[in-house]
Design a protein around this motif. Structure first.
Motif, PDB file in Angstrom:
ATOM      1  N   SER A  30       0.798  -0.838  -0.220  1.00 39.90           N
ATOM      2  CA  SER A  30      -0.086   0.595  -0.083  1.00 39.90           C
ATOM      3  C   SER A  30       0.624   1.244  -0.194  1.00 39.90           C
ATOM      4  O   SER A  30       0.562   2.387   0.036  1.00 39.90           O
ATOM      5  CB  SER A  30      -0.767   0.266   1.225  1.00 39.90           C
ATOM      6  N   TYR A  31       1.742   1.234   0.059  1.00 40.49           N
ATOM      7  CA  TYR A  31       3.213   2.061  -0.218  1.00 40.49           C
ATOM      8  C   TYR A  31       3.426   2.998  -1.672  1.00 40.49           C
ATOM      9  O   TYR A  31       3.852   1.438  -2.050  1.00 40.49           O
ATOM     10  CB  TYR A  31       3.931   2.062   0.837  1.00 40.49           C
ATOM     11  N   SER A  32       4.017   3.849  -1.493  1.00 37.73           N
ATOM     12  CA  SER A  32       4.800   4.509  -2.233  1.00 37.73           C
ATOM     13  C   SER A  32       5.814   3.849  -2.127  1.00 37.73           C
ATOM     14  O   SER A  32       6.456   4.102  -1.066  1.00 37.73           O
ATOM     15  CB  SER A  32       4.285   5.996  -3.111  1.00 37.73           C
ATOM     16  N   VAL A  47      14.839   9.638  -7.858  1.00 37.05           N
ATOM     17  CA  VAL A  47      15.575   9.402  -9.228  1.00 37.05           C
ATOM     18  C   VAL A  47      13.889   8.510 -10.398  1.00 37.05           C
ATOM     19  O   VAL A  47      13.642   9.325 -10.933  1.00 37.05           O
ATOM     20  CB  VAL A  47      16.288   8.149  -9.150  1.00 37.05           C
ATOM     21  N   ALA A  48      13.306   7.997  -9.256  1.00 36.68           N
ATOM     22  CA  ALA A  48      12.273   8.157  -9.663  1.00 36.68           C
ATOM     23  C   ALA A  48      10.851   7.117  -8.198  1.00 36.68           C
ATOM     24  O   ALA A  48      11.808   7.114  -7.596  1.00 36.68           O
ATOM     25  CB  ALA A  48      12.189   6.721 -10.454  1.00 36.68           C
ATOM     26  N   THR A  49      10.112   7.558  -8.608  1.00 29.11           N
ATOM     27  CA  THR A  49       8.972   6.425  -7.828  1.00 29.11           C
ATOM     28  C   THR A  49       7.820   6.088  -8.129  1.00 29.11           C
ATOM     29  O   THR A  49       7.242   7.008  -9.464  1.00 29.11           O
ATOM     30  CB  THR A  49       7.898   7.885  -6.878  1.00 29.11           C
ATOM     31  N   ILE A  50       7.349   4.987  -7.681  1.00 30.17           N
ATOM     32  CA  ILE A  50       5.802   4.706  -8.006  1.00 30.17           C
ATOM     33  C   ILE A  50       4.658   5.126  -7.135  1.00 30.17           C
ATOM     34  O   ILE A  50       5.088   4.001  -6.004  1.00 30.17           O
ATOM     35  CB  ILE A  50       6.559   3.374  -8.525  1.00 30.17           C
ATOM     36  N   ASN A  51       3.890   4.935  -6.755  1.00 32.41           N
ATOM     37  CA  ASN A  51       2.957   4.204  -6.362  1.00 32.41           C
ATOM     38  C   ASN A  51       2.265   2.919  -5.798  1.00 32.41           C
ATOM     39  O   ASN A  51       3.028   2.237  -6.838  1.00 32.41           O
ATOM     40  CB  ASN A  51       1.402   5.705  -6.811  1.00 32.41           C
ATOM     41  N   GLY A  55      -0.140   2.485 -11.292  1.00 27.13           N
ATOM     42  CA  GLY A  55      -0.190   3.808 -11.788  1.00 27.13           C
ATOM     43  C   GLY A  55       0.086   5.237 -11.849  1.00 27.13           C
ATOM     44  O   GLY A  55      -0.720   5.587 -12.816  1.00 27.13           O
ATOM     45  N   LEU A  56       0.419   4.763 -11.009  1.00 25.71           N
ATOM     46  CA  LEU A  56       1.119   6.847 -10.947  1.00 25.71           C
ATOM     47  C   LEU A  56       2.695   6.986 -10.793  1.00 25.71           C
ATOM     48  O   LEU A  56       2.892   6.133 -10.122  1.00 25.71           O
ATOM     49  CB  LEU A  56       0.367   7.619 -10.079  1.00 25.71           C
ATOM     50  N   SER A  57       3.430   6.720 -11.403  1.00 24.97           N
ATOM     51  CA  SER A  57       5.011   7.419 -11.759  1.00 24.97           C
ATOM     52  C   SER A  57       5.529   8.838 -12.050  1.00 24.97           C
ATOM     53  O   SER A  57       5.149   9.419 -12.750  1.00 24.97           O
ATOM     54  CB  SER A  57       6.036   6.382 -11.929  1.00 24.97           C
ATOM     55  N   GLN A  58       7.504   8.938 -11.580  1.00 28.50           N
ATOM     56  CA  GLN A  58       7.782  10.337 -11.566  1.00 28.50           C
ATOM     57  C   GLN A  58       8.834  10.042 -12.133  1.00 28.50           C
ATOM     58  O   GLN A  58       9.887   9.527 -11.073  1.00 28.50           O
ATOM     59  CB  GLN A  58       7.211  11.523 -10.905  1.00 28.50           C
ATOM     60  N   TYR A  59       9.741  10.787 -12.787  1.00 28.57           N
ATOM     61  CA  TYR A  59      10.790  10.337 -12.847  1.00 28.57           C
ATOM     62  C   TYR A  59      12.173  11.990 -12.820  1.00 28.57           C
ATOM     63  O   TYR A  59      11.226  12.538 -13.438  1.00 28.57           O
ATOM     64  CB  TYR A  59      11.227   9.742 -14.031  1.00 28.57           C
ATOM     65  N   THR A  68      12.913   3.297 -16.262  1.00 25.01           N
ATOM     66  CA  THR A  68      11.759   2.836 -16.302  1.00 25.01           C
ATOM     67  C   THR A  68      11.521   1.871 -14.403  1.00 25.01           C
ATOM     68  O   THR A  68      12.597   0.914 -14.252  1.00 25.01           O
ATOM     69  CB  THR A  68      10.852   1.692 -16.879  1.00 25.01           C
ATOM     70  N   ILE A  69      10.143   2.718 -13.497  1.00 19.43           N
ATOM     71  CA  ILE A  69      10.583   2.418 -12.249  1.00 19.43           C
ATOM     72  C   ILE A  69       9.147   0.644 -12.563  1.00 19.43           C
ATOM     73  O   ILE A  69       8.868   0.921 -12.687  1.00 19.43           O
ATOM     74  CB  ILE A  69       9.663   3.464 -11.210  1.00 19.43           C
ATOM     75  N   SER A  70       9.012   0.109 -11.628  1.00 22.39           N
ATOM     76  CA  SER A  70       8.012  -0.939 -11.867  1.00 22.39           C
ATOM     77  C   SER A  70       7.953  -1.691 -10.994  1.00 22.39           C
ATOM     78  O   SER A  70       9.098  -1.591  -9.949  1.00 22.39           O
ATOM     79  CB  SER A  70       8.227  -1.969 -12.850  1.00 22.39           C
ATOM     80  N   ARG A  71       6.715  -2.311 -10.305  1.00 25.17           N
ATOM     81  CA  ARG A  71       6.259  -3.152  -9.152  1.00 25.17           C
ATOM     82  C   ARG A  71       5.846  -4.322  -9.713  1.00 25.17           C
ATOM     83  O   ARG A  71       4.971  -3.977 -10.059  1.00 25.17           O
ATOM     84  CB  ARG A  71       5.645  -2.389  -7.727  1.00 25.17           C
ATOM     85  N   ASP A  72       5.880  -5.677  -8.367  1.00 25.85           N
ATOM     86  CA  ASP A  72       5.868  -6.296  -8.195  1.00 25.85           C
ATOM     87  C   ASP A  72       4.871  -6.808  -6.405  1.00 25.85           C
ATOM     88  O   ASP A  72       5.176  -7.385  -5.887  1.00 25.85           O
ATOM     89  CB  ASP A  72       6.214  -7.348  -8.596  1.00 25.85           C
TER      90      ASP A  72
END
Length: 122
Positions: A30-32, A47-51, A55-59, A68-72
């Motif tokens: 549940s964390y960014s 550098v980068a973040t992802i929600n 669905g939301l990311s920023q660089y 490219t940031i991604s999460r599993d």
């Protein structure tokens, strides 16, 4: 939340690396999440973040289009795919987590992992 980063190493300019960060518990879903980097003698930079749901990311402007940031969330991991690496990308990279997206963007995440060194040779 404990964060464990891995994947750093030595690569030639133009090459690629993939960093991974494993979180210690499922509540991190549940964390960014984010990545920061630091060069000795300089301040740590975003550098980068992802929600939480990806669905939301920023660089940062310096990596946009190359990283490219991604999460599993099933594996409690966040990844940073780094392509077209440049010598100026050389730094210690830290993963981080925050309960709010804006916390990470602002460079104030609640949890930090240890760093992993990325060295890009020219």
């Amino acid at each position: 939340v404990q964060l464990q980063a891995s994947g750093g190493g030595l690569v030639e300019a133009g090459g690629s690396l993939r960093l991974s960060c494993a979180a210690s518990r499922a509540t991190s879903r549940s964390y960014s999440m984010g990545w920061f980097r630091q060069v000795p003698g300089k301040e740590r930079e975003f550098v980068a973040t992802i929600n939480w749901n990806g669905g939301l990311s920023q660089y940062s402007d310096s990596v946009k289009g190359r990283f490219t940031i991604s999460r599993d969330n099933g594996k409690n991991t966040v990844n940073l795919q780094m392509n077209s690496l440049k010598p100026e990308d050389t730094a210690v990279y830290f993963c981080a987590a925050g309960q709010e997206y804006h916390e990470v963007v602002a460079g104030k995440p609640r949890w930090w992992g240890q760093g992993t060194l990325v060295t890009v040779s020219s």
